[in-house]
Write a protein that holds these residues in place. Structure first.
Motif, short mmCIF file in Angstrom:
data_model
loop_
_atom_site.label_atom_id
_atom_site.label_comp_id
_atom_site.label_asym_id
_atom_site.label_seq_id
_atom_site.Cartn_x
_atom_site.Cartn_y
_atom_site.Cartn_z
N THR A 204 -14.64 1.23 17.33
CA THR A 204 -14.60 -0.23 17.33
C THR A 204 -13.22 -0.74 16.92
N GLN A 205 -12.41 0.14 16.34
CA GLN A 205 -11.08 -0.23 15.86
C GLN A 205 -10.01 0.53 16.63
N THR A 206 -9.10 -0.18 17.26
CA THR A 206 -8.12 0.41 18.17
C THR A 206 -7.26 1.46 17.50
N GLU A 207 -6.66 1.12 16.36
CA GLU A 207 -5.74 2.04 15.69
C GLU A 207 -6.45 3.31 15.24
N LYS A 208 -7.66 3.16 14.72
CA LYS A 208 -8.41 4.32 14.24
C LYS A 208 -8.78 5.25 15.39
N LEU A 209 -9.08 4.68 16.55
CA LEU A 209 -9.43 5.51 17.70
C LEU A 209 -8.23 6.24 18.27
N TYR A 210 -7.18 5.47 18.62
CA TYR A 210 -6.03 6.06 19.29
C TYR A 210 -5.20 6.95 18.36
N GLY A 211 -5.36 6.77 17.05
CA GLY A 211 -4.60 7.60 16.11
C GLY A 211 -5.35 8.83 15.62
N SER A 212 -6.60 8.98 16.03
CA SER A 212 -7.42 10.09 15.54
C SER A 212 -6.99 11.42 16.15
N PRO A 213 -7.01 12.52 15.36
CA PRO A 213 -6.74 13.86 15.91
C PRO A 213 -7.77 14.27 16.96
N ALA A 214 -8.91 13.59 16.98
CA ALA A 214 -9.97 13.92 17.94
C ALA A 214 -9.93 13.01 19.16
N PHE A 215 -8.89 12.18 19.30
CA PHE A 215 -8.81 11.31 20.47
C PHE A 215 -8.72 12.15 21.74
N TYR A 216 -7.86 13.19 21.71
CA TYR A 216 -7.83 14.16 22.80
C TYR A 216 -8.72 15.34 22.42
N LEU A 217 -9.71 15.62 23.25
CA LEU A 217 -10.65 16.69 22.95
C LEU A 217 -10.09 18.05 23.32
N GLN A 218 -10.67 19.07 22.72
CA GLN A 218 -10.40 20.46 23.07
C GLN A 218 -11.68 21.09 23.58
N GLN A 219 -11.54 22.24 24.26
CA GLN A 219 -12.73 22.91 24.76
C GLN A 219 -13.65 23.29 23.58
N ASN A 220 -14.95 23.18 23.85
CA ASN A 220 -16.00 23.51 22.89
C ASN A 220 -16.15 22.50 21.75
N ASP A 221 -15.46 21.36 21.82
CA ASP A 221 -15.69 20.31 20.83
C ASP A 221 -17.13 19.82 20.95
N LEU A 222 -17.73 19.49 19.82
CA LEU A 222 -19.09 18.94 19.80
C LEU A 222 -19.04 17.52 19.27
N ILE A 223 -19.56 16.59 20.05
CA ILE A 223 -19.58 15.17 19.69
C ILE A 223 -20.99 14.78 19.30
N TYR A 224 -21.13 14.16 18.15
CA TYR A 224 -22.45 13.69 17.71
C TYR A 224 -22.39 12.19 17.43
N VAL A 225 -23.25 11.44 18.13
CA VAL A 225 -23.34 10.00 17.95
C VAL A 225 -24.57 9.69 17.10
N GLU A 226 -24.34 9.17 15.91
CA GLU A 226 -25.44 8.88 14.99
C GLU A 226 -26.24 7.65 15.44
N PRO A 227 -27.53 7.60 15.12
CA PRO A 227 -28.31 6.38 15.38
C PRO A 227 -27.96 5.29 14.37
N ASN A 228 -28.00 4.04 14.81
CA ASN A 228 -27.76 2.95 13.87
C ASN A 228 -29.01 2.66 13.05
N THR A 229 -28.91 1.70 12.13
CA THR A 229 -30.02 1.39 11.23
C THR A 229 -31.26 0.96 11.98
N MET A 230 -31.07 0.16 13.03
CA MET A 230 -32.22 -0.31 13.80
C MET A 230 -32.98 0.85 14.42
#
Length: 264
Positions: A204-230
């Motif tokens: 949701t925040q531009t700088e945090k996304l584009y500056g993250s070491p995980a912005f570019y993925l590597q092979q075998n990376d695992l992405i987990y999207v947590e459920p929100n409170t609702m």
């Protein structure tokens, strides 16, 4: 009369609770938009593009071409398909020392190299050893994947088809986040040299996304999207129905009907 006042008090309490739940839901919904702070017509500073580099266990499809068809056969792995005369390229596997073993050329260190760098290295070895006069080398990844779990439209294993892939592209290929997925705390697990490193990304925040070491993925990376409170609350329906808006709608309707009957 006293009984009627108690019912009225209960009714207003139910309305208050309902409004509390409603505005809480509105607050949750305000977190669904990506890159909320992005501004129009203002350039975003991007980090250096990070292409996929080879690791032990990766598989490569390598084909050497030349005008000398007979001589070039020595450098290609070819397997005959059963029942017909078609031929299929076999794969080279990067060993634990980060090497591949090619016919004639022997062991070649490829760990940490990109696909195009491997092609250039093999071509150089062929020319330097005067093994071929006009070699052309193509290298393709054979088993590059990333994995997505949690609140996305299409979880599971997804193939990496290009030399680089961003987190946003990966989530898009996984069917995007569902409305119940948290945008501000996406987990990326990356394994390097037997160690797993977790990265938390706020898309949701531009700088945090584009500056993250995980912005570019590597092979075998695992992405987990947590459920929100609702979403978490919805999963607890059977355990606690008092937390659901439907319960409060039904209760409010019942109390209103009761008040109308008593005041007639």
């Amino acid at each position: 009369m006293k009984h009627l006042q108690e019912i009225s008090t209960a009714f207003f309490f139910l309305v208050f609770v309902f409004l509390l739940i409603f505005f809480s839901s509105c607050k949750t919904n305000s977190k669904v938009v990506y890159l909320q702070d992005i501004q129009s017509n203002i350039a975003i500073a991007l980090q250096e593009v990070k292409e996929i580099t080879l690791k032990p266990g990766d598989k490569l499809n390598i084909v050497v071409y030349s005008r000398d068809q007979e001589l070039v056969k020595m450098f290609n792995l070819i397997s005959m398909s059963e029942g017909n005369n078609s031929r299929e390229n076999s794969y080279y596997t990067v060993n634990k020392e980060g090497q591949i073993d090619m016919p004639i050329l022997g062991l070649i260190s490829v760990e940490g190299l990109t696909r195009l760098e491997v092609a250039d290295l093999i071509k150089y070895r062929l020319l330097a050893g005067k093994l071929l006069r006009d070699p052309t080398v193509t290298v393709e990844y054979a088993n590059m994947y990333y994995y997505v779990m949690g609140e996305v439209g299409n979880p599971g294993k997804h193939e990496i088809e290009h030399d680089q892939i961003t987190l946003l592209e990966a989530l898009s290929e996984a069917g995007d986040l569902t409305i119940q997925g948290r945008r501000d705390n996406i987990l990326v697990l990356r394994t390097v040299n037997g160690e797993q490193t977790p990265y938390r990304v706020d898309i949701t925040q531009t700088e945090k996304l584009y500056g993250s070491p995980a912005f570019y993925l590597q092979q075998n990376d695992l992405i987990y999207v947590e459920p929100n409170t609702m979403r978490v609350n919805q999963s607890q329906l059977n355990a606690n129905t008092l937390r659901t808006p439907g319960f409060w709608f039904s209760t409010t309707s019942f109390v209103l009907s009761l008040i109308l009957l008593l005041t007639r």
